[in-house]
Design a protein around this motif. Structure first.
Motif, PDB file in Angstrom:
ATOM      1  N   LYS A 198       7.133 -65.650 -14.805  1.00 33.24           N
ATOM      2  CA  LYS A 198       8.045 -63.870 -15.646  1.00 33.24           C
ATOM      3  C   LYS A 198       6.565 -63.900 -16.343  1.00 33.24           C
ATOM      4  N   PRO A 199       6.237 -63.961 -17.695  1.00 28.41           N
ATOM      5  CA  PRO A 199       5.511 -63.521 -19.072  1.00 28.41           C
ATOM      6  C   PRO A 199       4.140 -62.968 -18.264  1.00 28.41           C
ATOM      7  N   GLU A 200       3.181 -63.730 -17.822  1.00 33.13           N
ATOM      8  CA  GLU A 200       2.075 -63.656 -16.573  1.00 33.13           C
ATOM      9  C   GLU A 200       2.527 -62.743 -15.715  1.00 33.13           C
ATOM     10  N   LEU A 201       3.559 -62.110 -14.909  1.00 30.63           N
ATOM     11  CA  LEU A 201       3.548 -60.872 -14.950  1.00 30.63           C
ATOM     12  C   LEU A 201       3.076 -59.711 -15.483  1.00 30.63           C
ATOM     13  N   TYR A 202       4.121 -60.092 -16.174  1.00 23.54           N
ATOM     14  CA  TYR A 202       3.990 -58.764 -17.776  1.00 23.54           C
ATOM     15  C   TYR A 202       2.277 -58.531 -17.779  1.00 23.54           C
ATOM     16  N   LYS A 203       1.567 -59.543 -18.371  1.00 21.79           N
ATOM     17  CA  LYS A 203      -0.027 -59.899 -18.581  1.00 21.79           C
ATOM     18  C   LYS A 203      -0.818 -58.792 -16.897  1.00 21.79           C
ATOM     19  N   ALA A 207       9.610 -49.833  -1.590  1.00 22.44           N
ATOM     20  CA  ALA A 207      10.501 -49.901  -3.254  1.00 22.44           C
ATOM     21  C   ALA A 207      11.623 -50.564  -2.876  1.00 22.44           C
ATOM     22  N   GLY A 208      11.800 -51.732  -1.786  1.00 20.95           N
ATOM     23  CA  GLY A 208      12.187 -53.251  -1.691  1.00 20.95           C
ATOM     24  C   GLY A 208      11.462 -53.899  -1.855  1.00 20.95           C
ATOM     25  N   SER A 209       9.639 -54.042  -2.463  1.00 23.64           N
ATOM     26  CA  SER A 209       8.698 -54.553  -3.427  1.00 23.64           C
ATOM     27  C   SER A 209       9.058 -54.796  -4.334  1.00 23.64           C
ATOM     28  N   HIS A 210       9.014 -52.761  -5.036  1.00 21.58           N
ATOM     29  CA  HIS A 210       9.639 -52.884  -6.345  1.00 21.58           C
ATOM     30  C   HIS A 210      10.933 -52.772  -6.581  1.00 21.58           C
ATOM     31  N   CYS A 211      11.869 -54.086  -6.105  1.00 16.18           N
ATOM     32  CA  CYS A 211      13.158 -54.176  -7.189  1.00 16.18           C
ATOM     33  C   CYS A 211      13.036 -55.305  -6.472  1.00 16.18           C
ATOM     34  N   ILE A 212      11.776 -55.852  -5.471  1.00 16.51           N
ATOM     35  CA  ILE A 212      11.704 -57.666  -6.209  1.00 16.51           C
ATOM     36  C   ILE A 212      10.804 -58.360  -7.414  1.00 16.51           C
ATOM     37  N   LEU A 213      10.127 -57.611  -7.687  1.00 13.27           N
ATOM     38  CA  LEU A 213       9.195 -57.508  -8.953  1.00 13.27           C
ATOM     39  C   LEU A 213      10.685 -57.432 -10.009  1.00 13.27           C
ATOM     40  N   MET A 214      10.567 -55.676  -9.762  1.00 13.56           N
ATOM     41  CA  MET A 214      11.920 -55.613 -11.608  1.00 13.56           C
ATOM     42  C   MET A 214      13.077 -56.756 -11.768  1.00 13.56           C
ATOM     43  N   THR A 215      13.079 -57.311 -10.876  1.00  8.28           N
ATOM     44  CA  THR A 215      14.832 -58.588 -10.969  1.00  8.28           C
ATOM     45  C   THR A 215      14.149 -59.769 -10.867  1.00  8.28           C
ATOM     46  N   ALA A 216      12.911 -59.932 -10.681  1.00  6.36           N
ATOM     47  CA  ALA A 216      12.323 -60.744 -11.736  1.00  6.36           C
ATOM     48  C   ALA A 216      11.524 -60.874 -12.504  1.00  6.36           C
ATOM     49  N   MET A 217      11.912 -59.781 -13.276  1.00 11.76           N
ATOM     50  CA  MET A 217      10.923 -58.931 -14.470  1.00 11.76           C
ATOM     51  C   MET A 217      12.320 -59.220 -15.424  1.00 11.76           C
ATOM     52  N   ASP A 218      13.182 -58.254 -15.140  1.00  9.87           N
ATOM     53  CA  ASP A 218      14.021 -57.646 -16.210  1.00  9.87           C
ATOM     54  C   ASP A 218      15.732 -58.591 -16.206  1.00  9.87           C
TER      55      ASP A 218
END
Length: 460
Positions: free
Chosen positions: A128-133, A280-291
């Motif tokens: 998770k923190p590495e995604l933000y970086k 936008a489905g890829s965006h969903c996956i990333l957003m849910t992983a991060m937040d």
């Protein structure tokens, strides 16, 4: 002695000449030779082969055509697709698209890193923190101290629509339309609805229908543009969406949208969901992983272990290189144990979701005793879209997990009835006016100025 020197220089010159020339030939000539030698057809355009050369061209030929094509094209970052026996089509090589078995094998290798809830939680805490970086969002940029720009509300049958722009960086907005039920009692859910890569963006009828129906069922639905998409193109060019920083900006946009909606008094923060299709489905996956503020995720025709998304807005930043490597299915697993719906079809990279990727997710959800919290609706006869069958799957999932009122949008036979939704003209969904005349004067214009806000960006 003189003779020896002459032989040395002659041999040396010949060797140097060969290494300089590298036995190279124009790609177009090599392709013609392949067609003649193997009796096949290779489709290509002049632009694809212009100014391209193949080093050691004749040395790359093998007895089998597939090996020859690989040897010739791979150094040029190109490949062919086999359309039918004896007919090939030249394409740019897609490093984000793997063979199915390669994707599955890589996912299996990732899965060896954890075997229970504790080891999986450790893995999540590393990713998770590495995604933000990787997205240049650590720390998050300062949030502008600006109020949302909200247009007049339009009233329809059981719901209203108002357009909203949120300033996510100085002079940069993310734009969308909020669909709300007319009669709000107490706190209600919100479903974020990012738009995918389909024509007409969030102005499409199927997008309006989906969001309006969710509102008529008792939730807010916020339909919003991806970066340099839709109304965002007032500030940026269409080409800017195909640059890596697009992924950073639209992820930040999703975070700011969550900031806004979780601050509203009518929002039930225990029922915040997200659902989008394709990119936008890829965006969903990333957003849910991060937040973790997202409590339900429904990526539609998106998730795959062998396709990471062909657009830079999905894979432009090095999110898949985090902690030694990850993929979209492992990122989707970070949703566990929150409810997640995967909708797949038979015509794209989700065609084999039920065979390998979905069982992997069930296993991870099983670490929490929540195997039934992840579902897969597979539609083998469907195409790559957000059509009626996909919408029905989403409605059912929201009714089940967010307790929405499905009966309020069904006909006498018990089928979902979307006929009471009003399809608005595109310009009705604009925030900044028909010609962008309402865009604030301090708006940041152009990608080169956006890059200045992310000095570490290597986006090109």
């Amino acid at each position: 002695m003189i003779l020896s020197l002459m032989v040395f220089f002659q041999n040396g010159f010949a060797q140097h000449q060969n290494s300089d020339d590298l036995y190279k030939k124009p790609l177009i000539d090599v392709l013609k030779e392949i067609q003649n030698r193997y009796k096949v057809q290779i489709k290509y355009t002049d632009a694809q082969v212009k100014d391209k050369w193949v080093n050691y061209a004749e040395w790359r030929f093998r007895t089998k055509i597939d090996e020859t094509l690989t040897n010739v094209l791979m150094p040029l970052d190109m490949k062919v697709n086999k359309e039918k026996p004896g007919v090939y089509k030249l394409k740019e090589y897609e490093y984000y698209r793997w063979d199915v078995q390669d994707g599955w094998s890589y996912l299996d290798a990732l899965a060896t890193k954890y075997h229970d809830q504790e080891s999986w939680e450790k893995r999540k805490a590393e990713i998770k923190p590495e995604l933000y970086k990787a997205l240049l969002l650590s720390p998050l940029p300062a949030k502008p101290n600006a109020k949302p720009i909200i247009t007049a509300k339009r009233i329809f049958d059981g719901y209203s629509v108002e357009n909203i722009a949120l300033e996510i960086l100085p002079g940069v907005w993310i734009n969308g339309s909020l669909y709300k039920p007319l009669n709000i009692k107490g706190k209600i859910p919100v479903v974020l609805s990012p738009d995918g890569h389909w024509e007409k963006q969030r102005y499409r009828p199927d997008c309006q229908i989906r969001c309006a129906t969710i509102a008529r069922m008792g939730a807010m639905a916020f339909s919003y543009d991806l970066f340099a998409w839709g109304e965002s193109m007032l500030q940026f060019k269409y080409e800017d969406h195909r640059r890596s920083l697009a992924q950073t900006v639209q992820t930040l946009g999703g975070i700011r949208i969550l900031d806004y909606f979780t601050s509203l008094k009518e929002t039930d923060t225990s029922r915040v969901g997200i659902s989008g299709g394709s990119g936008a489905g890829s965006h969903c996956i990333l957003m849910t992983a991060m937040d973790n503020r997202i409590k339900l995720s429904a990526p539609v025709v998106a998730m795959s272990s062998y396709f990471y998304g062909g657009c830079p807005c999905e894979s432009g930043m090095p999110i898949h290189q985090c902690v030694g490597g990850t993929d979209n299915v492992e990122l989707a697993a970070m949703t566990a144990p929150r409810p997640q719906l995967l909708v797949s079809d038979g015509s794209d990279w989700t065609a084999q979701t039920p065979e390998h990727d979905f069982p992997y997710l069930q296993k991870v959800y099983g670490y929490y005793g929540a195997k039934t919290k992840v579902e897969n609706v597979h539609l083998p006869e469907d195409k790559h879209d957000f059509g009626i069958n996909k919408r029905i799957a989403l409605y059912d999932f929201l009714v089940k997990n967010f307790k929405l009122n499905g009966a309020s949008v069904k006909d006498k036979t018990g089928e979902y009835d979307e006929s009471k939704v009003t399809i608005e003209k595109e310009n009705a969904l604009y925030v900044f006016g028909n010609q962008g005349e309402k865009l604030p004067k301090h708006a940041l214009m152009g990608f080169e100025n956006l890059e200045k806000l992310f000095p570490l960006s290597k986006s090109k």
